[in-house]
Design a protein around this motif. Sequence first.
Motif, short mmCIF file in Angstrom:
data_model
loop_
_atom_site.label_atom_id
_atom_site.label_comp_id
_atom_site.label_asym_id
_atom_site.label_seq_id
_atom_site.Cartn_x
_atom_site.Cartn_y
_atom_site.Cartn_z
N ILE A 80 2.14 10.98 -51.66
CA ILE A 80 1.74 11.20 -50.25
C ILE A 80 0.54 11.03 -49.69
O ILE A 80 0.62 11.06 -48.74
N ASP A 81 -0.42 10.99 -50.32
CA ASP A 81 -1.68 9.83 -50.35
C ASP A 81 -1.87 8.64 -50.68
O ASP A 81 -2.14 8.09 -49.19
N ALA A 82 -1.05 7.40 -51.13
CA ALA A 82 -0.58 6.08 -51.33
C ALA A 82 -0.02 5.89 -50.67
O ALA A 82 -0.05 4.49 -50.05
N LYS A 83 1.72 6.65 -50.55
CA LYS A 83 2.25 6.07 -49.57
C LYS A 83 2.89 4.79 -50.46
O LYS A 83 2.53 3.66 -49.67
N PRO A 84 3.20 4.63 -50.93
CA PRO A 84 3.86 3.22 -51.67
C PRO A 84 4.71 2.83 -50.35
O PRO A 84 4.96 3.16 -49.83
N ASP A 85 4.72 1.38 -50.88
CA ASP A 85 6.24 0.82 -50.19
C ASP A 85 7.28 1.45 -50.20
O ASP A 85 8.13 1.00 -49.55
N ALA A 86 7.48 1.54 -51.43
CA ALA A 86 9.43 1.60 -51.97
C ALA A 86 9.28 2.80 -53.56
O ALA A 86 7.83 2.35 -53.89
#
Length: 723
Positions: A80-86
């Motif tokens: 929820i914080d780093a928000k990976p690309d997938a």
Amino acid sequence: MNLKIALAGNPNSGKTTLFNALTGSSQFVGNWPGVTVEKKEGKIRGYAHGEGDLVLVDLPGIYSLSPYTLEEVISRNYLIDAKPDAIINIIDGSNLERNLYLTTQLAELGLPMVVAINMIDVIRKNGDVLDADALSRELGCPVVKISALKNEGIAELTETAVRIAAEKKPMRHRHEFNGSVEHAVAHIEEAVLHDMPEEEQRWFAIKLFERDAKIIEKLKIPRDTLDHIEKDIVHCEKELDDDAESIITNERYIYIASIIGSCFTSKNRGKLTNTDKIDRIVTNRLLAMPIFLLVMFVIYYVSVTTVGAWATDWANDGVFGEGFSLFGKEIPGVPVLAERLLSAINCAEWLQSLILDGIIAGVGAVLGFVPQMLVLFFLLAILEDCGYMARIAFIMDRIFRKFGLSGKSFIPILIGTGCGVPGVMASRTIENERDRRMTIMTTTFIPCGAKLPVIALISGALFGGVWWVAPSAYFLGIFSIIGSGIILKKTAPFAGDPAPFVMELPAYHVPALRNVLHSMWERGWSFIKKAGTIILLATIFVWLASNYGWGEEGFGKVDMENSILAAVGNRVAWIFRPLGWGQWKAAVASITGLIAKENIVGTIGILYGGLEEVSEDGVEIWSALQAVFTPAAAYSFLVFNLLCVPCFAAVGAIKREMNNAKWTLFAVIYECGFAYVMALIIYQASLFATSGAFTIPTGAALVLAAILLRLLFRSGRKAVKVG
């Protein structure tokens, strides 16, 4: 710019195996939950994104996005914080229903996602059928069937993950809940989350519906707004006659049940599988413990006494001795070759002594036990890979629970048989802070790989390689863990009900030779690397300190008995006199073992041996040890060094996991004290039984034994709040 892809899934779903397959890494793989307790990163091989890399982030295994344990906190915060690309959501295909629970939560995050159905080979073998296209339509994201173990479907999965990461198209969840739940969730989105990107609102709204305290704190929601949405939540709870969190859980399983019938067909539904049939025997209430004891006895017996001993004798006699025969040709040993080389180049006498009597005698004495360690690691790897190790945790849970302990504490112990550092870190899977601290303090009682050379040395030198010494070391570790657990659990800081232990047992399968050899080599190579660094430096220090000191002509080379090491050792040796080994050499060996346990053998190799002794298969070292150790004193020496505080690296891990200097200090003092008391009781009891001598230390041992029994069998304390 790099693209980041998160690898998320349930514990023991094959995440680490897939991570290794995609990145070429060699992270440790264990066939039980909780192997990965912190996130790891690696570059996906063979793919790039423009000028950047494709980075795969392996998250700790989790069952949900509710932060009950530390690894769940790590995984959730990253997503929820780093928000990976997938996200690659790996699912154990043989346990589809349970794994899809996390999938429904990940789908609500709004991040691009591909679902990887792992163990497709097992599904096919069972005669089951999985329709990936149908599941893809139901979930609203790509679904790829893979076998991470057999490298099947990996290329398709990678291409799909890279594509959706590059497209950055948010995922839209397909599942809907009960009408009143949907109404409340929609109201929360409108009242609180309308400024947030639409694709992210769903997950946060459901967490607010569940009254997730960490999310409420993160979003900094005003009190009046919370009171406003609370009315909708309470209304929904009254209508469905349940609490909010249970309502969401139930709704997820209703949804999963509604889709699984159209995607998955089980051939043997309701029938006993081979795994079920085996478990009826190995986890049987009466047979489980005898089978476990027999299995561990055989493993340590074979590793130290038979196959392992033959291999180690060859290493000591040949590679680090006079030499060995190869295809009829005599090959000189390392000490012989080194001596010839040093003599040929007219090496200075002091340097020859350092290399031959210090480095080769010390490091060689440690490396000579590598074959035994490899045999032990090979056998343990077979147990891990076939699925039996997970059963041991299940079996021990029954024992632990009778004494108020949790079976979750046994997972770190299983991992600690290789190395204490990951064993201590594995305590993160335990939610209960009291149980976690207690597990950290006791995990290193189990003999790790570094302690095996000490066991083998004492077994061979003082007991003639009898069958019972090595297995007794393992069972002494188990006894110490259980005994310490019982004692500590009855004290106020550790009192309380044990944490619930829910563990899914993996299906049995024939161990993959590649995995077994890989696991054996990784653990063995770690030991060998340590021999070339920490142990090498320690042996140089021991050689210098044991050869130099202050003589009649000032500081310089002196006899060993007048050396700096002897002076220091003599000042502390009295502490160990009641244990039967109050000689300075033995005291120094134990102290160097605090840096790394392998140093005990290396130091003994220098102080009791030297080149000439090592060269003749160690018999002279054994004779030197037999001259100063009685069997009782030798076993006392073994017990103290097995149970005493672990190496510096493990103490560092304890400090990190405790996150508290006072608790770390308490753990170190407890381990040292417990080791001393156990060694004292064993030695004095043996001395009294064989000679009838009753001395002051005998009386002290008797009092301490009575105190231990009192602590073991007294009634428990009630829990108090701990800081």
